[in-house]
Scaffold this motif. Sequence first.
Motif, short mmCIF file in Angstrom:
data_model
loop_
_atom_site.label_atom_id
_atom_site.label_comp_id
_atom_site.label_asym_id
_atom_site.label_seq_id
_atom_site.Cartn_x
_atom_site.Cartn_y
_atom_site.Cartn_z
N LYS A 168 0.83 -1.20 0.00
CA LYS A 168 0.00 0.00 0.00
C LYS A 168 0.87 1.25 0.00
N MET A 169 1.95 1.23 0.79
CA MET A 169 2.84 2.38 0.84
C MET A 169 3.45 2.64 -0.53
N LEU A 170 3.93 1.57 -1.18
CA LEU A 170 4.52 1.72 -2.50
C LEU A 170 3.49 2.19 -3.52
N ARG A 171 2.29 1.64 -3.40
CA ARG A 171 1.22 2.01 -4.33
C ARG A 171 0.83 3.48 -4.17
N TYR A 172 0.75 3.95 -2.93
CA TYR A 172 0.34 5.32 -2.71
C TYR A 172 1.44 6.33 -3.04
N GLN A 173 2.66 5.86 -3.22
CA GLN A 173 3.72 6.76 -3.63
C GLN A 173 3.54 7.23 -5.07
N LEU A 174 2.79 6.47 -5.86
CA LEU A 174 2.64 6.78 -7.27
C LEU A 174 1.88 8.09 -7.48
N ASN A 175 0.73 8.22 -6.86
CA ASN A 175 -0.11 9.37 -7.12
C ASN A 175 0.54 10.70 -6.75
N PRO A 176 1.18 10.83 -5.55
CA PRO A 176 1.84 12.11 -5.25
C PRO A 176 2.91 12.48 -6.28
N HIS A 177 3.66 11.48 -6.75
CA HIS A 177 4.71 11.74 -7.73
C HIS A 177 4.09 12.25 -9.03
N PHE A 178 3.07 11.55 -9.50
CA PHE A 178 2.40 11.95 -10.72
C PHE A 178 1.69 13.29 -10.54
N LEU A 179 1.07 13.46 -9.36
CA LEU A 179 0.33 14.69 -9.09
C LEU A 179 1.25 15.91 -9.12
N PHE A 180 2.43 15.75 -8.57
CA PHE A 180 3.40 16.86 -8.57
C PHE A 180 3.73 17.27 -10.00
N ASN A 181 4.02 16.29 -10.86
CA ASN A 181 4.39 16.60 -12.24
C ASN A 181 3.24 17.26 -12.99
N THR A 182 2.03 16.76 -12.77
CA THR A 182 0.88 17.30 -13.48
C THR A 182 0.56 18.73 -13.03
N LEU A 183 0.57 18.95 -11.70
CA LEU A 183 0.29 20.29 -11.19
C LEU A 183 1.36 21.28 -11.65
N VAL A 202 -6.96 19.92 -15.84
CA VAL A 202 -7.57 19.76 -14.52
C VAL A 202 -8.72 18.77 -14.58
N THR A 203 -9.53 18.86 -15.65
CA THR A 203 -10.65 17.93 -15.81
C THR A 203 -10.17 16.49 -15.92
N ARG A 204 -9.15 16.29 -16.75
CA ARG A 204 -8.63 14.93 -16.92
C ARG A 204 -7.92 14.44 -15.66
N LEU A 205 -7.28 15.35 -14.94
CA LEU A 205 -6.63 14.97 -13.68
C LEU A 205 -7.67 14.50 -12.67
N SER A 206 -8.80 15.20 -12.59
CA SER A 206 -9.85 14.79 -11.65
C SER A 206 -10.39 13.41 -12.00
N GLN A 207 -10.51 13.11 -13.30
CA GLN A 207 -10.98 11.78 -13.73
C GLN A 207 -9.97 10.70 -13.33
N PHE A 208 -8.70 11.01 -13.51
CA PHE A 208 -7.68 10.04 -13.16
C PHE A 208 -7.64 9.79 -11.65
N LEU A 209 -7.71 10.85 -10.86
CA LEU A 209 -7.67 10.70 -9.41
C LEU A 209 -8.92 9.97 -8.91
N ARG A 210 -10.06 10.23 -9.53
CA ARG A 210 -11.29 9.53 -9.13
C ARG A 210 -11.13 8.03 -9.40
N HIS A 211 -10.54 7.70 -10.54
CA HIS A 211 -10.29 6.28 -10.85
C HIS A 211 -9.35 5.67 -9.81
N SER A 212 -8.30 6.41 -9.41
CA SER A 212 -7.35 5.89 -8.44
C SER A 212 -8.00 5.66 -7.09
N LEU A 213 -8.86 6.59 -6.66
CA LEU A 213 -9.50 6.47 -5.35
C LEU A 213 -10.57 5.39 -5.33
N ASP A 214 -11.17 5.11 -6.48
CA ASP A 214 -12.24 4.11 -6.54
C ASP A 214 -11.71 2.69 -6.59
N ASN A 215 -10.41 2.51 -6.78
CA ASN A 215 -9.83 1.17 -6.90
C ASN A 215 -8.97 0.85 -5.69
#
Length: 363
Positions: A168-183, A202-215
Motif C-alpha cells: 500500500k505504501m509503494l502504491r500510494y507513492q505513485l499518485n503524489p509523484h504523478f500529481l506533482f508533475n501534473t500540477l 484539470v478535468t482529466r486529472l480529476s478523472q484520473f484521481l477519481r479512478h485511483s481512489l475508486d480502486n
Amino acid sequence: MGTSVFSWLSDKLASQRCQYWALQCSGWGGYTLLTFIGGFFWVENHWLYTGYIAVAAASGIAISEAMRRGFQRLWDKPAASRLTGSLLVVILAAALWAAIKFGGSLWLYGKESEEHPVVLGVYWFSYSFLIYMTWAALYYGIKYYQASLLQQEKALKAESIAHQSQLKMLRYQLNPHFLFNTLNAISTLILDQDGKTANNMVTRLSQFLRHSLDNDPMQKVTLAKEVEALELYLDIEKVRFADRLQVNVDLEGDAPKGLVPSLLLQPLVENAIKYGISQREWGGEINIRARVFAGELLIEVSDNGPGVSEAALAGLGKGSGVGIRNTCERLRALYGDEQKTRFCNLPGGGLAVNLRIPFEQDA
C-alpha cells in the motif's frame, strides 16, 4: 452415513480439549490393554485382576488430569520454576499412584511375597514415576509444539500485514509523484495564459484521481483494464504534447486477461515521456506490447527517445527515481523471485523496459 460421522468426528477433534481427551483415552486405554494381557494368563482370579486393572487405570487418568491442571498453573512461570514445579508434581503423582497400585497388589495377591515391602514400594514408585514422567514429557512436548505453531501463525500473520502495508505504501507513492508533475505542468500553462488547456488538464486529472481512489490499491486488475486506466493518464499528457506524443498498444492472445498490479504501467510510461519523448523536439512514440509465453505474462514498454547511458542503465530501478524504483519494489514484494525486470537500450534508439510476471487470471 460414514461421511457424516467422519465430518462430525473431524469437527470435534478440531478443538484442543477434544484432542486432549482423545489422546488421554487412547494412551491409558493402550496401557490398560497391555497390562491386562500381560497378566491375564498367569493370574488365578481373573475377576479380581480385572477389577484391579480398572481401578489402576481410573486412578491413573484422574491423577494425570490433576497433573495437567498443575502444569497449566506452572505454564506461565519462569523456566526454572516451571521445571522444579513440574518435577515435584510428577513425584507426588507417582507416589500417590504407587500407593494405590501397591495397595491393590496386596489386596489382589495377599501379603505373601518373597520381596521386602520396602523393595516393592520402591519398585512401584519407580514404575509409576516412569509412567508419569513419560506422560509429562508428552504433555509438554505437545504443548510446546502447539505454542510453536501459534507463534509461527502469528509471525506469518504479522509478515502478511507488513507485506500488505508495504504494498500500500509503494502504491500510494505513485499518485503524489504523478500529481506533482501534473500540477507543475498546469502551473506552467497558467503562467503562459493558456487557461483552456489548463482547464482540460484539470478535468482529466480529476478523472484520473477519481479512478485511483475508486480502486483498491491491493487489488490486481486485468491488463486490459490497466490499459484503460493508463489512457486516463495519457489524456493528460496528450494535452501537454498534442501531436508530439503517439502511443501504440499491442496485446496479443490472452495477455489482456492477465492480472497485474493496479497502475503498474503508469510510472513506466511517465518515465518514457520524461526521458524519451520530452527530449525530442518533434516528440516520439511509446509502444506497449504484451504476450503470454510459458505461463508468464511478458510486458514491454519502449520509446524511440535518445536512450540512457550505460551507467544510468545499470542504476535503473535502484536509484532515487521514484517511479521506476517503485515499480521494481512492488513487483518484488508481490512476486518475489518469480518476476524479472530488465532495462535495455534499443538498437535504433530509445529505452525498453521488459517485465516478466506469472500469468494469472480471474477465477
